[in-house]
Design an enzyme around this catalytic site. Sequence first.
Site, PDB file in Angstrom:
ATOM      1  N   LYS A  27       7.563 -11.981   6.865  1.00 15.44           N
ATOM      2  CA  LYS A  27       6.539 -11.781   5.822  1.00 15.44           C
ATOM      3  C   LYS A  27       5.871 -13.109   5.474  1.00 15.44           C
ATOM      4  CE  LYS A  27       8.831  -7.671   4.096  1.00 15.44           C
ATOM      5  NZ  LYS A  27       9.684  -6.973   3.130  1.00 15.44           N
ATOM      6  N   GLN A  56      12.968  -8.299  -2.040  1.00 14.97           N
ATOM      7  CA  GLN A  56      13.496  -7.757  -0.783  1.00 14.97           C
ATOM      8  C   GLN A  56      14.724  -6.891  -1.069  1.00 14.97           C
ATOM      9  OE1 GLN A  56      11.970  -8.033   2.146  1.00 14.97           O
ATOM     10  NE2 GLN A  56      13.523  -6.842   3.191  1.00 14.97           N
ATOM     11  N   ASP A  58       4.537  -3.976  -2.975  1.00 20.77           N
ATOM     12  CA  ASP A  58       5.433  -3.137  -2.164  1.00 20.77           C
ATOM     13  C   ASP A  58       5.285  -1.659  -2.536  1.00 20.77           C
ATOM     14  OD1 ASP A  58       7.061  -3.863  -0.062  1.00 20.77           O
ATOM     15  OD2 ASP A  58       8.646  -4.693  -1.328  1.00 20.77           O
TER      16      ASP A  58
HETATM   17  N1  GUN Z   1      13.867  -3.529   2.789  1.00 23.57           N
HETATM   18  C1  GUN Z   1      13.591  -2.742   3.850  1.00 23.57           C
HETATM   19  N2  GUN Z   1      12.273  -2.447   3.894  1.00 23.57           N
HETATM   20  C2  GUN Z   1      11.721  -3.063   2.838  1.00 23.57           C
HETATM   21  C3  GUN Z   1      10.383  -3.136   2.366  1.00 23.57           C
HETATM   22  O1  GUN Z   1       9.436  -2.563   2.911  1.00 23.57           O
HETATM   23  N3  GUN Z   1      10.211  -3.882   1.236  1.00 23.57           N
HETATM   24  C4  GUN Z   1      11.240  -4.498   0.599  1.00 23.57           C
HETATM   25  N4  GUN Z   1      10.971  -5.187  -0.510  1.00 23.57           N
HETATM   26  N5  GUN Z   1      12.478  -4.449   1.023  1.00 23.57           N
HETATM   27  C5  GUN Z   1      12.715  -3.742   2.144  1.00 23.57           C
END
Ligand code: GUN
Length: 304
Positions: free
Chosen positions: A53, A97, A120
Amino acid sequence: MTAKIISGTDVAAAIRQECRGRTEILQAAGTTPGLAVIMVGADPASAVYVRKKIQACADVGIASRKYLFPASANQDDVIDQITALGADPDVHGILVQLPLPAQFDIKAVLSAIPREKDVDGFHLYNVGGLVIGDTVFPPCTPYGVMRILDFAGVEIAGRNAVVVGASNIVGKPMALMLMQREATVSVCHAKTRDLAQFTILADILVVAAGCPNLIVGPMVKSGAVVIDVGINRLPDGRLVGDCDFESVSRRASMMTPVPGGVGPMTVTMLLVNTISSAEQSVAIAGQGTAPRARRPADAGLAIS
Ligand code: GUN
């Protein structure tokens, strides 16, 4: 039949090119889009996702910041950090996350993110907005699937869509987005009996169960569009989806591969949401009005 393979890598590359143009316009106007990523603990898979990311942000001109907390961190300290970032005008998106360590109340943490920075799409406001097709930020993975379907010219209205997997971050929002586009949607999950009797009816089959080889060719309607969201690491090191690619690709008319399908789209839609948030903040500052963040125009979730 042999499926046409839809490359998520190619779709993501085209969208990232658009992202670069949008950040350049923002930068010329004095705003650099900013994303803050919070990670608690040292889950190796999460560390990989966070690194991807951060790299993707740099690729399109988004300024990113990483906040690492130990697994033993106090939830209030994490929430205090989120509150500070919520008030920071240089931060347009905040991402926590997942998963969080077991002692954390995920809902409390995610609800601390101001909804206009919830890139998100996991805040309860955004989740609830999906029900009426008016979410501020669509969650990235199902948003990426919708963009893939649109890119491939797949007709959605009136078609049978089956979603396999009912997680909060993929399956449930996926079903709502497809319903918003007037598909007839069924959701299957771990307790579904005789999965094949549902999947065989699907014109559009989205599989997000995290189970290699769950879907094999005979379970798929001839000519179906199959989107494989699964990412599974096999003991021999290979990365595979939830579908048996060999047999399913002989039944489907179109199919996404793993890797190179939905995966690159998830990170890309995070970039799109962050840039949209920055654009909204500039528009709001220009109008001098109270914030009422809006879903981006390209969300592909037309309100009927
Ligand atoms: N953990 C697995 N997929 C995601 C996601 O798309 N966003 C976040 N914040 N955590 C994750």
